[in-house]
Scaffold this motif. Structure first.
Motif, PDB file in Angstrom:
ATOM      1  N   ALA A   2      -2.708   4.970 -27.254  1.00 27.85           N
ATOM      2  CA  ALA A   2      -4.024   4.244 -27.397  1.00 27.85           C
ATOM      3  C   ALA A   2      -4.899   5.263 -28.048  1.00 27.85           C
ATOM      4  N   ASN A   3      -5.880   4.476 -28.647  1.00 25.77           N
ATOM      5  CA  ASN A   3      -6.918   4.899 -29.496  1.00 25.77           C
ATOM      6  C   ASN A   3      -7.951   5.741 -28.907  1.00 25.77           C
ATOM      7  N   VAL A   4      -8.151   7.216 -29.297  1.00 28.92           N
ATOM      8  CA  VAL A   4      -8.938   8.011 -28.398  1.00 28.92           C
ATOM      9  C   VAL A   4     -10.452   8.209 -29.382  1.00 28.92           C
ATOM     10  N   GLU A   5     -11.424   7.667 -28.588  1.00 31.25           N
ATOM     11  CA  GLU A   5     -12.641   7.630 -29.113  1.00 31.25           C
ATOM     12  C   GLU A   5     -13.026   8.892 -29.987  1.00 31.25           C
ATOM     13  N   SER A   6     -12.928  10.040 -29.631  1.00 27.45           N
ATOM     14  CA  SER A   6     -13.269  11.313 -30.096  1.00 27.45           C
ATOM     15  C   SER A   6     -12.665  11.515 -31.414  1.00 27.45           C
ATOM     16  N   PHE A   7     -11.366  10.921 -31.681  1.00 29.37           N
ATOM     17  CA  PHE A   7     -10.805  11.133 -32.916  1.00 29.37           C
ATOM     18  C   PHE A   7     -11.142  10.154 -33.868  1.00 29.37           C
ATOM     19  N   ASP A   8     -12.104   9.341 -33.678  1.00 26.47           N
ATOM     20  CA  ASP A   8     -12.783   8.483 -34.603  1.00 26.47           C
ATOM     21  C   ASP A   8     -14.118   9.161 -35.189  1.00 26.47           C
ATOM     22  N   LEU A   9     -14.565  10.019 -34.425  1.00 24.61           N
ATOM     23  CA  LEU A   9     -15.809  10.809 -34.826  1.00 24.61           C
ATOM     24  C   LEU A   9     -15.890  11.575 -35.954  1.00 24.61           C
ATOM     25  N   VAL A 147     -30.504  13.382 -29.458  1.00 18.81           N
ATOM     26  CA  VAL A 147     -29.719  12.553 -29.213  1.00 18.81           C
ATOM     27  C   VAL A 147     -28.858  12.180 -30.635  1.00 18.81           C
ATOM     28  N   GLN A 148     -27.526  12.282 -30.464  1.00 16.53           N
ATOM     29  CA  GLN A 148     -26.943  12.181 -31.799  1.00 16.53           C
ATOM     30  C   GLN A 148     -26.202  10.781 -31.899  1.00 16.53           C
ATOM     31  N   GLN A 149     -26.454  10.109 -32.761  1.00 17.20           N
ATOM     32  CA  GLN A 149     -25.721   8.881 -32.848  1.00 17.20           C
ATOM     33  C   GLN A 149     -24.135   9.132 -33.322  1.00 17.20           C
ATOM     34  N   THR A 150     -23.331   8.042 -32.946  1.00 17.25           N
ATOM     35  CA  THR A 150     -21.945   8.175 -33.229  1.00 17.25           C
ATOM     36  C   THR A 150     -21.706   8.100 -34.529  1.00 17.25           C
ATOM     37  N   LEU A 151     -21.126   9.108 -35.380  1.00 20.64           N
ATOM     38  CA  LEU A 151     -20.769   8.663 -36.726  1.00 20.64           C
ATOM     39  C   LEU A 151     -19.230   8.713 -36.941  1.00 20.64           C
TER      40      LEU A 151
END
Length: 155
Positions: A2-9, A147-151
């Motif tokens: 499964a894709n892990v969100e933090s690995f796309d940051l 607040v940091q936007q997701t990059l």
């Protein structure tokens, strides 16, 4: 896998200290669970000592609940640069930022025994460092906590 969100940051573009909405899940009944990235240190430039992050976990677990309703869990990141927080609902990012600031102020001022630190209450009760935990809280408060936007990584 499964894709892990933090690995796309893109960890090279975010600027700590910050809070960031890292994910939103819906339960089968439609309830929202929000996951927040509560980043104290800039990724890949340092790491919080294990004893200090353990103490931060114990303190933030209580103090964040004092300032924000619906907190389910506060857990350290494996990279030791911050915490993840799971919350029931979809709290406003500014409310989460305010709660994190208030909780960090509480940590910076904490001068009592660390809660949950006994052989009965903790799986590694000897591994704590209140002095360093308080310093990390002070450092984050002295930084431009925002607040940091997701990059995302550009692939």
């Amino acid at each position: 896998m499964a894709n892990v969100e933090s690995f796309d940051l893109d960890h090279t573009k975010v600027k700590a200290p910050y809070i960031r909405l890292a994910g939103l899940k819906r339960t089968p009944s439609g309830d929202a669970i929000s996951k927040y990235d509560l980043r104290l240190l800039q990724p890949n430039t340092g790491a919080i000592d294990p004893a200090a992050i353990h103490t931060l976990e114990h303190l933030l677990a209580g103090y964040l609940r004092d300032h924000l309703d619906g907190v389910v869990d506060v857990s350290p990141m494996g990279c030791r640069t911050g915490m993840y927080m799971a919350v029931i609902g979809e709290p406003n990012e500014q409310a989460v930022l305010g709660a994190f600031k208030a909780a960090l102020e509480d940590v910076a001022a904490h001068d009592q025994p660390i809660p949950g630190v006994s052989e009965l209450e903790c799986g590694n009760y000897r591994d704590h460092d209140l002095t360093q935990a308080r310093q990390h809280a002070r450092d984050a408060l002295a930084g431009d906590l925002k607040v940091q936007q997701t990059l995302l990584i550009e692939r």
